[in-house]
Enzyme design. Sequence first.
Site, PDB file in Angstrom:
ATOM      1  CG  HIS A   1      -5.358  -8.787   2.308  1.00  0.00           C
ATOM      2  ND1 HIS A   1      -5.630  -7.575   1.724  1.00  0.00           N
ATOM      3  CD2 HIS A   1      -4.012  -8.896   2.344  1.00  0.00           C
ATOM      4  CE1 HIS A   1      -4.493  -6.975   1.427  1.00  0.00           C
ATOM      5  NE2 HIS A   1      -3.484  -7.756   1.793  1.00  0.00           N
ATOM      6  CD  GLU A   2      -1.771 -11.912   3.328  1.00  0.00           C
ATOM      7  OE1 GLU A   2      -1.060 -12.201   2.334  1.00  0.00           O
ATOM      8  OE2 GLU A   2      -1.676 -10.825   3.918  1.00  0.00           O
TER       9      GLU A   2
ATOM     10  CG  HIS B   1      -1.676 -10.763  -1.731  1.00  0.00           C
ATOM     11  ND1 HIS B   1      -1.585  -9.652  -2.535  1.00  0.00           N
ATOM     12  CD2 HIS B   1      -1.869 -10.290  -0.471  1.00  0.00           C
ATOM     13  CE1 HIS B   1      -1.717  -8.569  -1.806  1.00  0.00           C
ATOM     14  NE2 HIS B   1      -1.900  -8.925  -0.538  1.00  0.00           N
TER      15      HIS B   1
END
Length: 132
Positions: free
Chosen positions: A25-26, A29
Site C-alpha cells: 500500500h505505502e 503512494h
Amino acid sequence: MIQNPGFLLTVLAFVAVIGPLVFVHELGHYLVGRWCGVKAEAFSIGFGPEIAAWVDKRGTRWRIGALPLGGYVRFKGDMNAASQTDPAWLEMSARDRAESFPAKPLWQRAAIVAAGPAINFLFAILILGAFA
C-alpha cells in the site's frame, strides 16, 4: 472438535498478513509520488520505537517500527505522517517547493493518494490469480 490456534500464532499470522499488505500500500503512494516528482522524506512500516532504519541515495529514510499496525510515506512539505501540510513549505526555495507534495497540481496529488488503495486492489488480483 474445533481447536483454537492460540494467541501467539494468531498474532504472528496477523503480522505476516498485514505487514506485506501495508508495505505494498505505502509503496503505491511512494512510487506514484516519485513519478510525479515529489521527494519522499520517510517511508515507514510500523509505528512506535524504531527497530531499524537506513537512508537511500535519494535521501529517503526507510524505517521499520516496533508496532506493525500500519505505515506512512512522508513527502516533502508534509508536517507529519498524516500528510498535514507544513506551513513552512511556502518559505522553501523554489527548487525545494517544486518537489513538495502541496505544490503539485490536484490531479497529481489525487493520483498519489489513490495509488495506495489501487495497488492493494491490483495486488489482491495478482494473489488470487496466482492461487487460481
